[in-house]
Design an enzyme around this catalytic site. Structure first.
Site, PDB file in Angstrom:
ATOM      1  N   HIS B  61       0.839  -1.205   0.000  1.00  0.00           N
ATOM      2  CA  HIS B  61       0.000   0.000   0.000  1.00  0.00           C
ATOM      3  C   HIS B  61       0.874   1.255   0.000  1.00  0.00           C
ATOM      4  O   HIS B  61       1.193   1.806   1.055  1.00  0.00           O
ATOM      5  CB  HIS B  61      -0.915  -0.023   1.233  1.00  0.00           C
ATOM      6  CG  HIS B  61      -2.012   0.995   1.193  1.00  0.00           C
ATOM      7  ND1 HIS B  61      -3.231   0.777   1.790  1.00  0.00           N
ATOM      8  CD2 HIS B  61      -2.080   2.240   0.663  1.00  0.00           C
ATOM      9  CE1 HIS B  61      -3.996   1.845   1.624  1.00  0.00           C
ATOM     10  NE2 HIS B  61      -3.315   2.748   0.947  1.00  0.00           N
ATOM     11  N   HIS B  63       1.499   5.101  -1.997  1.00  0.00           N
ATOM     12  CA  HIS B  63       1.043   6.102  -2.964  1.00  0.00           C
ATOM     13  C   HIS B  63       2.276   6.748  -3.588  1.00  0.00           C
ATOM     14  O   HIS B  63       2.986   7.495  -2.922  1.00  0.00           O
ATOM     15  CB  HIS B  63       0.166   7.160  -2.287  1.00  0.00           C
ATOM     16  CG  HIS B  63      -1.118   6.590  -1.745  1.00  0.00           C
ATOM     17  ND1 HIS B  63      -2.254   6.457  -2.512  1.00  0.00           N
ATOM     18  CD2 HIS B  63      -1.430   6.096  -0.525  1.00  0.00           C
ATOM     19  CE1 HIS B  63      -3.228   5.914  -1.778  1.00  0.00           C
ATOM     20  NE2 HIS B  63      -2.750   5.683  -0.564  1.00  0.00           N
ATOM     21  N   LEU B  64       2.524   6.413  -4.856  1.00  0.00           N
ATOM     22  CA  LEU B  64       3.706   6.971  -5.523  1.00  0.00           C
ATOM     23  C   LEU B  64       3.381   8.272  -6.260  1.00  0.00           C
ATOM     24  O   LEU B  64       4.278   8.980  -6.705  1.00  0.00           O
ATOM     25  CB  LEU B  64       4.310   5.945  -6.489  1.00  0.00           C
ATOM     26  CG  LEU B  64       4.936   4.711  -5.816  1.00  0.00           C
ATOM     27  CD1 LEU B  64       5.514   3.764  -6.872  1.00  0.00           C
ATOM     28  CD2 LEU B  64       6.027   5.117  -4.832  1.00  0.00           C
ATOM     29  N   ASN B  95      -4.799   5.806  -7.176  1.00  0.00           N
ATOM     30  CA  ASN B  95      -5.404   7.161  -7.201  1.00  0.00           C
ATOM     31  C   ASN B  95      -4.433   8.209  -7.748  1.00  0.00           C
ATOM     32  O   ASN B  95      -4.101   9.194  -7.097  1.00  0.00           O
ATOM     33  CB  ASN B  95      -5.933   7.561  -5.818  1.00  0.00           C
ATOM     34  CG  ASN B  95      -4.874   7.580  -4.737  1.00  0.00           C
ATOM     35  OD1 ASN B  95      -3.802   6.994  -4.896  1.00  0.00           O
ATOM     36  ND2 ASN B  95      -5.156   8.254  -3.645  1.00  0.00           N
ATOM     37  N   ASP B 155      -8.618   2.677  -3.380  1.00  0.00           N
ATOM     38  CA  ASP B 155      -8.146   3.283  -2.129  1.00  0.00           C
ATOM     39  C   ASP B 155      -8.130   4.811  -2.177  1.00  0.00           C
ATOM     40  O   ASP B 155      -7.742   5.421  -3.170  1.00  0.00           O
ATOM     41  CB  ASP B 155      -6.747   2.797  -1.766  1.00  0.00           C
ATOM     42  CG  ASP B 155      -6.308   3.389  -0.442  1.00  0.00           C
ATOM     43  OD1 ASP B 155      -6.968   3.111   0.559  1.00  0.00           O
ATOM     44  OD2 ASP B 155      -5.348   4.179  -0.423  1.00  0.00           O
ATOM     45  N   HIS B 235      -5.535  -0.837   5.710  1.00  0.00           N
ATOM     46  CA  HIS B 235      -5.393  -0.026   6.937  1.00  0.00           C
ATOM     47  C   HIS B 235      -6.490  -0.183   7.984  1.00  0.00           C
ATOM     48  O   HIS B 235      -7.217   0.755   8.295  1.00  0.00           O
ATOM     49  CB  HIS B 235      -5.211   1.456   6.600  1.00  0.00           C
ATOM     50  CG  HIS B 235      -6.086   2.013   5.502  1.00  0.00           C
ATOM     51  ND1 HIS B 235      -7.457   1.917   5.506  1.00  0.00           N
ATOM     52  CD2 HIS B 235      -5.767   2.690   4.374  1.00  0.00           C
ATOM     53  CE1 HIS B 235      -7.936   2.508   4.441  1.00  0.00           C
ATOM     54  NE2 HIS B 235      -6.938   2.973   3.724  1.00  0.00           N
ATOM     55  N   ASN B 281      -6.074   9.307   7.130  1.00  0.00           N
ATOM     56  CA  ASN B 281      -7.333   8.615   6.923  1.00  0.00           C
ATOM     57  C   ASN B 281      -7.070   7.142   6.655  1.00  0.00           C
ATOM     58  O   ASN B 281      -6.365   6.829   5.699  1.00  0.00           O
ATOM     59  CB  ASN B 281      -8.070   9.231   5.734  1.00  0.00           C
ATOM     60  CG  ASN B 281      -9.481   8.727   5.616  1.00  0.00           C
ATOM     61  OD1 ASN B 281     -10.079   8.334   6.610  1.00  0.00           O
ATOM     62  ND2 ASN B 281     -10.008   8.699   4.403  1.00  0.00           N
ATOM     63  N   ASP B 308       0.802   2.620   3.698  1.00  0.00           N
ATOM     64  CA  ASP B 308      -0.076   3.716   3.256  1.00  0.00           C
ATOM     65  C   ASP B 308       0.738   5.014   3.125  1.00  0.00           C
ATOM     66  O   ASP B 308       0.253   6.104   3.438  1.00  0.00           O
ATOM     67  CB  ASP B 308      -1.271   3.906   4.195  1.00  0.00           C
ATOM     68  CG  ASP B 308      -2.381   4.752   3.569  1.00  0.00           C
ATOM     69  OD1 ASP B 308      -2.267   5.135   2.378  1.00  0.00           O
ATOM     70  OD2 ASP B 308      -3.359   5.038   4.275  1.00  0.00           O
TER      71      ASP B 308
HETATM   72 ZN    ZN Z   1      -6.996   4.155   2.086  1.00  0.00          ZN
END
Ligand code: ZN
Lengths: 314, 451
Positions: B61, B63-64, B95, B155, B235, B281, B308
């Protein structure tokens, strides 16, 4: 005390000091020339990200009676509403030489962020932040209660044993929160009365008695103070209660309920009032009502706060 | 062709055994300590005395942010942060902008990762078009693309429509994939700012109630059971969610779950500062939630730790709380947090850490080359961690583009020393290698690998 951000953080001594200095300020406000030279040459900025003419002019009057210069910086129509950050605004005010900042913000905690950021060095006064706190309102309420109870002998006295019932939209009310913490610190006992939808989650752990039943609470407490909070109509649409009629019938201070109160029970309201909804015209205009005293005392309290925070610094 | 050889001297494996390790080409060989072998003459020696060797960590998990939010992070900078944290595999959340909902975007993300070379980057595909929660995205095309996507997630948003979630679970099953659900009832969390409780009420911040997570997880495990699909829960943050997942597993439902490092160490009390570094979050929860998550990892209810990692530029955290962005960076600090929260407290051993931070996430994401036990011939994806020293987590530990770490200024245990990906180093002596060097190593590795 470097800033006034909340009543939660005020000690009893600090609170009493503000109330006692406000007594001195009230004396000034009763004179013909309502002006002290205490803050001459200093600049107070009213930084209002949320409309509130009442609170702003109260702070403005307070600053001017202490001979300070006042700059009103309203977010509406300014660069602030065009996305300028709180940081940029704060740094601008610092560069302009603000000696004190009174901030009203729709976001809870914004005054604390300002105070702890290092963006500006001036004392910060919270004039209402989100649903967090409104400390000067609570101080003026306590001041009003103390004056009604003790008159000229108010100085130095706390509110031990005083019973205060606060009715209405506790959930969204920064006034209710600030009052709870301050009244608790001063020794009073607070009851919250509202439908369960308008009681903050977890409030059962707070030092307040929680009730859903106004009539029972009034009968059993025989309170010294009943404080009615403003009900905003948009709460109906969010299913906090079915409609205004039902709310007024169960939780409004109408004439019948007013008649059950002790003759000396104070009826308070932070304003602006919704007559006929949370409070009847009879209750609002009765001799028990302190609404206009609250307005006058607001100036004295705000003078005391500005004086205590700003007069010491060079 | 032949890449440089490394001799790792005196490493401690997760099992506690001590061994030397030879890294040649992209493979590992074990060597009894002190053995002088012809193959290691001329090798670069790395003293691993006191260091724990772990299989390359895998983050399910991350985010790049690329494409679309390159001011926060890129595939290059994010995978550099991964290397700094001991990771050699990261799953990149969907996302992005455009959203990773087509074969074209996921192949682009993977290619950027391959080119940078710091870690194996596996894109996650969006479940619904544009994360809109209305129509399924081209799941089959992404699964069959060169990126071979196996994890699908919206996500950032919850797939909250029950029928759509059912269909997603069924359709993803077709491709041996898994739906990774961000469990958040949208109506119960409108404008929510922090954990709902007495503290949110006191601070005047809108509450994010535990039930908004728990009710979605409860629904989803029942849906997964009904259609016989596998489900992964992102998460997990509340004690109640751990209970629901424990119950689901006891019924034989095929569900896996992750906890983030920050939910294993930090609590909502930090929000008292209104410092937006602590805004995330799902939100930071109570002490009892933190303890329940730790116990869940210890008894296997929670399968993995996933970071995350959510980079944000400075200005989106330098504001009043309500206006600030949600999210924290986590790759660089994950292993130290895991040690602090789980190993130092006696709940997990290093073998368990290898399981929850490498083997199981690789299995869930169907990622090869990361679930080894240092057997001879294993892929040389590994990291060497010094568990002995506690230190203040400072800015110089962050290797990505953004600095929104909630751990800055905190004392954390242990520190990653070296990381190897495909047999070449990405971090040596706590220094991440520069991008040209790593890129060249990756190219060399690729040239030597049959396509
Ligand atoms: Zn999430």
């Amino acid at each position: 005390m470097r800033h006034l951000l909340s009543t939660k953080q005020l000690s009893r001594d600090e609170a009493l000091q503000i109330l006692d200095v406000a007594e001195d300020m009230a004396t000034v406000n009763e004179r013909e020339v309502k002006k002290l030279p205490a803050l001459r040459g200093k600049t107070v900025v009213n930084l209002f990200f949320e409309d509130s003419t009442r609170t702003r002019i109260s702070f403005e009057a307070a600053a001017k009676r202490l001979s300070a210069d006042v700059i009103n910086f309203s977010a509406k129509g300014s660069s602030v509403s065009k996305g300028e950050s709180l940081k940029d605004t704060a740094q601008t005010l610092a560069a302009m030489g603000a000696d004190g900042v009174v901030i009203r913000h729709h976001a809870s905690g914004a005054p604390q962020v300002l105070a702890e950021s290092g963006w500006i060095d001036a004392p910060i006064v919270n004039a209402g932040d989100g649903t967090h706190e409104h400390p000067t309102q609570a101080l003026l309420d306590a001041f009003t209660i103390r004056r009604r109870l003790f008159g000229d002998t108010s100085r130095g006295r706390n509110l031990k044993g005083v019973s205060v019932v606060i009715v209405g939209d506790i959930l969204h009310s920064r006034v209710a929160r600030s009052n709870l913490w301050l009244l608790e610190t001063l020794g009073a006992h607070v009851s919250f009365v509202a439908p369960a939808t308008l009681i903050p989650f977890g409030a059962s752990t707070w030092p307040a008695t929680i009730s859903y039943d106004l009539d029972t609470t009034l009968r059993e407490t025989q309170p010294d103070v009943v404080m009615m909070l403003r009900i905003q109509s948009e709460r109906m649409n969010a299913a906090f209660f079915p409609n205004a009629r039902e709310y007024a019938r169960i939780w409004g201070l109408d004439d019948a309920r007013l008649a059950t109160l002790r003759p000396d029970t104070m009826v308070m309201h932070p304003g602006p009032m919704n007559r006929g909804l949370e409070i009847s015209a009879g209750a609002a205009d009765s001799a028990r009502s302190t609404v206009l005293e609250q307005v006058a005392n607001g100036v004295s309290i705000r003078m005391a706060v500005l004086y205590l925070l700003m007069s010491g610094q060079s | 062709m032949s890449t440089p050889t490394y001799l790792i001297v005196g490493a401690t494996l997760p099992t506690g055994e001590r061994t030397d390790l030879v890294v040649q080409d992209d493979r590992l060989t074990r060597l009894a300590p002190g053995t002088d072998s012809a193959s290691t003459r001329g090798a670069t020696r790395i003293d691993a005395d006191g260091l724990v060797a772990l299989p390359g960590l895998v983050d399910l998990h991350t985010h790049l942010r690329e494409p679309g939010f390159e001011q926060s992070e890129t595939v290059l900078t994010g995978s550099r942060a991964a290397a700094a944290g001991g990771f050699t595999g990261v799953f990149a959340m969907a996302n992005t902008l455009p959203v990773s909902d087509t074969a074209g975007v996921v192949e682009q993300v993977m290619a950027l990762g391959d080119d940078a070379g710091y870690a194996t980057v596996r894109p996650i595909g969006a479940v619904t078009v544009g994360l809109g929660g209305e129509r399924l995205s081209e799941i089959g095309a992404m699964a069959h693309s060169r990126a071979r996507v196996r994890v699908f997630s919206d996500d950032g948003k919850c797939v909250h429509d029950s029928l759509l979630m059912r269909r997603a679970l069924e359709y993803v099953k077709t491709f041996d994939g898994v739906v990774a659900q961000h469990a958040q009832d949208p109506r119960l969390t409108e404008n929510a700012q922090m954990n709902e409780g007495a503290l949110s009420s006191e601070l005047g911040l809108k509450g994010w109630p535990a039930v908004a997570e728990e009710s979605i997880i409860a629904r989803d495990v029942l849906l997964a059971e009904h259609v016989g699909a596998r489900l992964h829960v992102c998460h997990v943050s509340t004690a109640g969610s751990v209970e629901v997942i424990r119950w689901a597993k006891s019924r034989g439902i095929v569900v896996t779950a992750e906890a983030t490092p920050h939910h294993l160490l930090l609590t909502e009390d930090l929000v008292r500062s209104y410092d937006a570094r602590f805004k995330v979050n799902p939100p930071l929860r109570r002490d009892e939630d933190v303890l329940a998550l730790r116990r869940g990892l210890a008894d296997g209810t929670i399968d993995i730790i996933a970071t995350d990692h959510a980079p944000h530029p400075t200005e989106s955290k330098e504001s009043e709380w309500d206006a600030a962005s949600f999210g924290m960076v986590g790759l660089e600090s994950a292993l130290s947090v895991a040690q602090t929260a789980l190993v130092d407290t006696g709940l997990l051993g290093w073998n368990d850490i290898a399981r929850v931070l490498s083997r199981t996430p690789a299995e869930i994401g169907r990622l090869a080359g990361h679930s080894h036990a240092f057997e001879n011939g294993a892929p040389a994806n590994f990291t060497l961690h010094d568990p002995s020293a506690a230190s203040t987590f400072e800015l110089d530990r962050l290797a990505g583009k953004s600095h929104n770490s909630p751990f800055l200024g905190r004392t954390l245990s242990g520190r990653v020393q070296h990381t190897f990906h495909h047999g070449y180093p990405t971090m040596i002596d706590t220094r991440v290698l520069d991008s040209d060097t790593v890129k060249a190593s990756a190219a060399l590795w690729k040239a030597g690998t049959p396509a």
